[in-house]
Design an enzyme around this catalytic site. Sequence first.
Site, PDB file in Angstrom:
ATOM      1  N   ASP A   1       0.712  -1.294  -0.139  1.00 16.65           N
ATOM      2  CA  ASP A   1       0.019   0.159  -0.276  1.00 16.65           C
ATOM      3  C   ASP A   1       0.766   1.302  -0.346  1.00 16.65           C
ATOM      4  O   ASP A   1       0.971   1.635   1.140  1.00 16.65           O
ATOM      5  CB  ASP A   1      -0.896  -0.045   1.188  1.00 16.65           C
ATOM      6  CG  ASP A   1      -2.290   0.803   1.254  1.00 16.65           C
ATOM      7  OD1 ASP A   1      -2.131   1.156  -0.446  1.00 16.65           O
ATOM      8  OD2 ASP A   1      -2.651   0.567   1.806  1.00 16.65           O
TER       9      ASP A   1
ATOM     10  N   CYS B   1     -13.441  11.560  38.304  1.00 17.51           N
ATOM     11  CA  CYS B   1     -14.407  12.161  39.018  1.00 17.51           C
ATOM     12  C   CYS B   1     -13.677  11.779  40.655  1.00 17.51           C
ATOM     13  O   CYS B   1     -14.097  10.838  41.067  1.00 17.51           O
ATOM     14  CB  CYS B   1     -15.863  11.352  38.991  1.00 17.51           C
ATOM     15  SG  CYS B   1     -17.146  10.838  40.632  1.00 17.51           S
TER      16      CYS B   1
END
Length: 605
Positions: free
Chosen positions: A116, A430
């Site tokens: 590729d 938190c």
Amino acid sequence: MTEPHERWRALVDEIDAHQFSYYVRDEPTISDAEYDNLLKELGALEERYPALRTADSPTVRVGGTYSTDFAAVAHRERMLSLDNAFSFEDITQWYARLSREANAEYLTLLCEPKIDGLALSLTYIEGKLRHAVTRGDGRTGEDVTLNARTITTIPHTLTGEPPNLVEVRGEVYLPVEEFTRLNEALVAEGKPPYANPRNTAAGSLRQKNPRITAQRPLAMTAYAVGALEWGSGSVDLRLETQQGVYEALSEWGLPTSSESSVVEGVSGVQDYARQLEKRRHALVHEIDGVVIKLNDRRLQKELGATSRAPRWAIAFKFPPEEVNTQLRDIRVDVGRTGRVTPYAVLEPVKVAGSTVSSATLHNAEEVARKGIKIGDTVVVRKAGDVIPEVVAPVVAARTGHEREWKMPAECPSCGTLLARQKDADVDLRCPNVRSCRGQLVDRLTFIGSRNALDIEVLGEKSALALVDSGVLEDESRLFSLTDVDLRTTELFTLEAASTREGIAREAGDLTANAHKLLDNVREARNRPLWRVLVALSIRHVGPTAARALASHFRSMDAIRSASVAELAEVEGVGQTIAESVVAHFAVPWKAAIVESWRDAGVSME
Ligand code: IVH
């Protein structure tokens, strides 16, 4: 209904626009898979209405328009593209046609990776590199000789006894490892990373300044010869087969693939393709399939080519690992350690063999760095077994209706205001660690996981049931659970319906799963110390650090009473982990969990 010629025009215009972005601007606007589909639709339309097909239709011409930045150079022999096969059935058909035309029952084929990258043609005259030219439209390409000279695997002078003139065709690529390194460096400098190795290679080769190309460690693999002139030298007989071409190229000093293999028939191709696909990520470069070539070069010449591709070769494409889809939303999730992470909600899409509908985005900075907006078309990638990720937005596909995303200020589970633990931290957390439902459910699920106490029935579903029914307020009572506790949680009680099947049980009786949970939990009390340590969810303490701590200190009490310095001295622990351990036990409710577990019989030695 649209007329065939209108659909034809629309498809051609669309393909042209995508080709322009891809070849000229090195910025693809759609995925390869979508592009292939457009081309397939156009091909089918022209098959039905042959009058529509023009000489410059994308189905008959090769690849991209060349830009005017570089001088145009004509190829001596045309540079062709390849026809695609997407299934073994396609290959069988191709093989059947080939054997018919070649009048042969068995054909010897050569299989090799479909790299590729981007095609390049090198012209050597009297053994010297004279021109390096991109494919362009197949007849004329761009002169990138200066840039190509910076690629170390391209010889400036050939060795052995090369022809008087030869055009060597091959694929230029950026090794995956180099691509990753380049992107890490870019991100560290605060610059946006590249989308994939192929476009980076294309952009690097088409740099106006060869110095920039030289900084990119590009490489090349040769896979064909174009024009050949032997002059007074004797013809190299090895060139009668494709395999022989590679032997000759290699002797002349050109890089060839070590992966090519000669096979017989379609079953040989299948075996090769299956093997290569399994190893696809072990190769130095990206591949998107297998190229299958007739080995006999005389037969190759007899069969010839269509206007865009040879009849004697075909590309078998692997399922795409990169696709485009819609980003519907960005939401956040709170994890076991309180870390709040954004994730992408995606229009479900098939990629590398499975359907993907969400992908992690890691943290708010990552979203900003990638420049992703809600409503964007995004590139989604799933390489092999790797978890899916959003690579980048397709900026060229924006409509103006996309929305910026902002990290919420509150916990998605309990609504507590989020904060950074240290000023320099990237992650928001938190702080409601003990009773935030999201964190607790994740911690309980984690306790049951294989890396921690390995309690089979304690998965996410059970954890949710135990928390939502109010049975557990934190993990301290996990080992003192009784059947009375489980009677209040729906998940663990039998439905009245089971009496219909003749099982004489009252509604509210415990299920087999509930008994198994109680048994499993009882059994888990005797797990080795390091597993208990992991189960406490102390930040930075995974199995490796836990093993080191357990084998050095031998008891939970010794670990708890050790100082930061004593802990940090242990091989494989270090300062960060040591501080985290001390900080953990300094929190009263966290220290109390150890006491409750000990009281319930959990081994602490
Ligand atoms: S052979 C006449 N072999 O794929 C032969 N091409 O989709 C034409 N490619 O344009 C090419 N790996 O850029 C060949 N092993 C390989 C290849 C290969 C990658 C590229 C090449 C070609 C494109 C077609």
